[in-house]
Scaffold this motif. Sequence first.
Motif, PDB file in Angstrom:
ATOM      1  N   SER A 154      30.175  11.083  28.104  1.00 24.36           N
ATOM      2  CA  SER A 154      30.120  12.497  27.767  1.00 24.36           C
ATOM      3  C   SER A 154      28.662  12.943  27.628  1.00 24.36           C
ATOM      4  CB  SER A 154      30.861  12.691  26.442  1.00 24.36           C
ATOM      5  OG  SER A 154      30.907  14.034  26.131  1.00 24.36           O
ATOM      6  N   GLY A 155      28.345  14.050  28.265  1.00 23.53           N
ATOM      7  CA  GLY A 155      27.004  14.617  28.148  1.00 23.53           C
ATOM      8  C   GLY A 155      25.991  14.064  29.131  1.00 23.53           C
ATOM      9  N   LYS A 191      27.638  15.186  34.322  1.00 23.39           N
ATOM     10  CA  LYS A 191      28.601  15.235  35.444  1.00 23.39           C
ATOM     11  C   LYS A 191      28.920  16.679  35.837  1.00 23.39           C
ATOM     12  CE  LYS A 191      31.612  12.941  32.964  1.00 23.39           C
ATOM     13  NZ  LYS A 191      30.802  12.786  31.734  1.00 23.39           N
ATOM     14  N   THR A 192      29.208  17.498  34.825  1.00 18.94           N
ATOM     15  CA  THR A 192      29.537  18.900  35.134  1.00 18.94           C
ATOM     16  C   THR A 192      28.315  19.606  35.723  1.00 18.94           C
ATOM     17  OG1 THR A 192      31.198  18.963  33.393  1.00 18.94           O
ATOM     18  CG2 THR A 192      30.338  21.075  34.119  1.00 18.94           C
ATOM     19  N   THR A 193      27.152  19.307  35.173  1.00 16.71           N
ATOM     20  CA  THR A 193      25.918  19.896  35.711  1.00 16.71           C
ATOM     21  C   THR A 193      25.779  19.540  37.189  1.00 16.71           C
ATOM     22  OG1 THR A 193      24.856  19.736  33.542  1.00 16.71           O
ATOM     23  CG2 THR A 193      23.396  19.892  35.468  1.00 16.71           C
TER      24      THR A 193
HETATM   25  N1  LIG Z   1      23.037  25.662  30.062  1.00  9.62           N
HETATM   26  C1  LIG Z   1      22.595  24.613  29.375  1.00  9.62           C
HETATM   27  N2  LIG Z   1      21.460  24.684  28.640  1.00  9.62           N
HETATM   28  C2  LIG Z   1      21.006  23.626  27.951  1.00  9.62           C
HETATM   29  N3  LIG Z   1      21.608  22.401  27.952  1.00  9.62           N
HETATM   30  C3  LIG Z   1      22.741  22.281  28.653  1.00  9.62           C
HETATM   31  C4  LIG Z   1      23.300  23.367  29.403  1.00  9.62           C
HETATM   32  N4  LIG Z   1      24.428  22.929  30.002  1.00  9.62           N
HETATM   33  C5  LIG Z   1      24.576  21.639  29.655  1.00  9.62           C
HETATM   34  N5  LIG Z   1      23.566  21.251  28.844  1.00  9.62           N
HETATM   35  C6  LIG Z   1      23.351  19.914  28.301  1.00  9.62           C
HETATM   36  O1  LIG Z   1      23.226  19.031  29.404  1.00  9.62           O
HETATM   37  C7  LIG Z   1      23.845  17.780  29.123  1.00  9.62           C
HETATM   38  C8  LIG Z   1      24.858  17.491  30.212  1.00  9.62           C
HETATM   39  O2  LIG Z   1      25.961  18.389  30.105  1.00  9.62           O
HETATM   40  P1  LIG Z   1      27.210  18.282  31.087  1.00  9.62           P
HETATM   41  O3  LIG Z   1      28.223  19.257  30.627  1.00  9.62           O
HETATM   42  O4  LIG Z   1      26.738  18.379  32.483  1.00  9.62           O
HETATM   43  O5  LIG Z   1      27.692  16.786  30.805  1.00  9.62           O
HETATM   44  P2  LIG Z   1      29.057  16.055  31.161  1.00  9.62           P
HETATM   45  O6  LIG Z   1      28.692  14.683  31.609  1.00  9.62           O
HETATM   46  O7  LIG Z   1      29.854  16.887  32.091  1.00  9.62           O
HETATM   47  O8  LIG Z   1      29.763  16.004  29.738  1.00  9.62           O
HETATM   48  P3  LIG Z   1      31.339  15.919  29.356  1.00  9.62           P
HETATM   49  O9  LIG Z   1      31.866  14.635  29.938  1.00  9.62           O
HETATM   50  O10 LIG Z   1      31.320  15.884  27.857  1.00  9.62           O
HETATM   51  O11 LIG Z   1      32.002  17.134  29.897  1.00  9.62           O
HETATM   52  C9  LIG Z   1      24.438  17.905  27.731  1.00  9.62           C
HETATM   53  O12 LIG Z   1      23.521  17.338  26.811  1.00  9.62           O
HETATM   54  C10 LIG Z   1      24.559  19.396  27.521  1.00  9.62           C
HETATM   55  O13 LIG Z   1      24.455  19.717  26.154  1.00  9.62           O
END
Ligand SMILES: Nc1ncnc2c1ncn2[C@@H]1O[C@H](COP(=O)(O)OP(=O)(O)OP(=O)(O)O)[C@@H](O)[C@H]1O
Length: 280
Positions: free
Chosen positions: A61-62, A65-67
Amino acid sequence: MLNTQSPNSVPLRLPTQAPADFLVLENVAKVYPTPKGPYPVLQDVNLSVAAGEFICLIGHSGCGKTTLLNMVSGFATPSSGYVTLHDRPITGPGPDRMVVFQNYALLPWLSALENIYLAVDSVYPRKSRPEKMAIAREHLALVGLTDAADKCPPQLSGGMKQRVSIARALAIRPEVLILDEPFGALDAITKEELQEELLKIWNDHRCTVLMITHDIDEALFLADRLVMMTNGPAAQIGEVLTIPFPRPRQRERIMEDPEFYRLRNYALDFLYNRFAHDDE
Ligand SMILES: Nc1ncnc2c1ncn2[C@@H]1O[C@H](COP(=O)(O)OP(=O)(O)OP(=O)(O)O)[C@@H](O)[C@H]1O
């Protein structure tokens, strides 16, 4: 230092110029501005995806991946590097890439059919209403929901809502279907049913799929390749596993295959030993 030993003999970090250059991420980095200063989420991300491939993405998590998938859908842009589709940089969202979210993102005051119709209408403004209705109905039928056409999301179960959401995405014939933990909120039986439906639809329509999951078994059942991310900040693609099970896949046969357990243990080791989260 990334391990370069794979449980199968496939390159772990795909070369940038792999033959599969339908969708390419090249030296992609993403930095978010925050009140505490720039936050580097991703760096040096390289991946080449073939048309029609099914890719699953896993990581803590974090990790970003979504980014990463937001840069493919066009909701975010890389801070450096390139994301290209058919050799053209992705500059924003478009109907060639559709996203299905974990929370369905349906309009609650519209029926299942109208939710799909709305998407079809926005992409095919020149088609007549009966033509667009026919497309919407066809896709509702594809996910087995003809009888629920007139029900609104609050009257639908989680699995039904996700079926509508998948039908809506497919109705506009995207080249890339992006799924962000689509089955994460569903019970185990509904989840397995929807995995099987998704595989069948993908088999019949062959769009390229990028899917985030936290479920290794799900990834091994669905994907051609499993992309495993390291932890952030500055997360990267740690390894890419090729999943060799023949298609069409049958869950029981895969579960009987020792290779399933070898790959599963390898992915578990990656996530919980080599790239364990600090709090694990
Ligand atoms: N718009 C934004 N501005 C600042 N930080 C951000 C932004 N969007 C995401 N983050 C940060 O970037 C990091 C990656 O976020 P992301 O949602 O891409 O992770 P993830 O792997 O998809 O997480 P999860 O499995 O919990 O959904 C996290 O620390 C999040 O807090």
